[in-house]
Design a protein around this motif. Sequence first.
Motif, mmCIF file in Angstrom:
data_model
loop_
_atom_site.group_PDB
_atom_site.id
_atom_site.type_symbol
_atom_site.label_atom_id
_atom_site.label_comp_id
_atom_site.label_asym_id
_atom_site.label_seq_id
_atom_site.Cartn_x
_atom_site.Cartn_y
_atom_site.Cartn_z
ATOM 1 N N HIS A 12 0.826 -1.211 0.000
ATOM 2 C CA HIS A 12 0.000 0.000 0.000
ATOM 3 C C HIS A 12 0.862 1.263 0.000
ATOM 4 O O HIS A 12 1.273 1.746 1.053
ATOM 5 N N HIS A 14 1.496 5.185 -2.408
ATOM 6 C CA HIS A 14 0.870 6.092 -3.384
ATOM 7 C C HIS A 14 1.926 6.971 -4.061
ATOM 8 O O HIS A 14 2.946 7.297 -3.459
ATOM 9 N N ASP A 50 1.040 2.846 3.473
ATOM 10 C CA ASP A 50 0.360 4.064 3.009
ATOM 11 C C ASP A 50 1.381 5.184 2.734
ATOM 12 O O ASP A 50 0.997 6.356 2.694
HETATM 13 ZN ZN LIG Z 1 -3.732 4.733 1.006
#
Ligand SMILES: [Zn+2]
Length: 289
Positions: A6, A8, A227
């Motif tokens: 995960h 970005h 994240d």
């Molecule tokens: Zn995320």
Amino acid sequence: MIIDVHTHLNNYHEDKVRSIDDCLEALEQSMAANGVDYALVLTSYKVTPNRPPTSDVVARVRDHKRLGVVAGISFMNFKERDLREVADFLKDGHVKGLKLYPGYEPFYPHDKRCQVIYDLAMEFDVPVMFHTGDTYAPTGKLRFSHPLHIDDVAVDNPNLKIVICHIGNPWIRDCMEVVYKNKNVFADFSGLVLGDFTDRFEKFMLDQVREMIMYAGEPRYLLYGTDWPISSMESYLRFVRTLEITDAEREMIMWRNAADLFRIDTAALAKLSRPAPSAGAGKRAPAKA
Ligand SMILES: [Zn+2]
């Protein structure tokens, strides 16, 4: 081996424009500095100057042996041609999964309009990842992002592989039950903090993850994810080191489960030479969402 399911390439410093290439370079540096072998880049449900479309991310990442793409789909706006584009990327193997953002967009995962997306995922045997839990944006609507709604999707689609992102935080107990009951549901513990864990919050979250493993059993369902750039890779690695689990359980969480689920060729990864961490890599100030 470490697989981060995960990350970005979005720019969360929305006050200043940062190119996708700058974001990619920062990701590569952070991976090298932290010994991360492979990462999945999740695209957004919306395209803005700070959130590149899946096609741009695929173009950057397609020849990158340590990166794969999970295609974000907008429930509100997806058109047939968007699914056709994603289908082409799935066929080529450039896209390894799909992602939906309930809560950020007002819909329940068991909405019938989603079925065409689930059918596509099953056709190509890739997982669908769901945002769950807290929405960083106050405009998000929490009833849609509750992890309990994933149960309906899991029951109605026993052959669909599902990932509950962020372990439903703060509804972690509900997430526990959904992964315990449904063998086709997995969970990543990404995005539990902005930047680094504080000691107190780390202890609080460690207790919850421990409780999850105690309740739901052998963590064949748990996936390492950060994240990044919202949460720092350094902080997450320390978090997992502090978790009292066996070496076999650690291997499952850090890469084995992800490699099976997303069909990542770890034998090929093991043969790649590791780029030397560049000076200062990984010491970037953590991004705020
Ligand atoms: Zn995320």
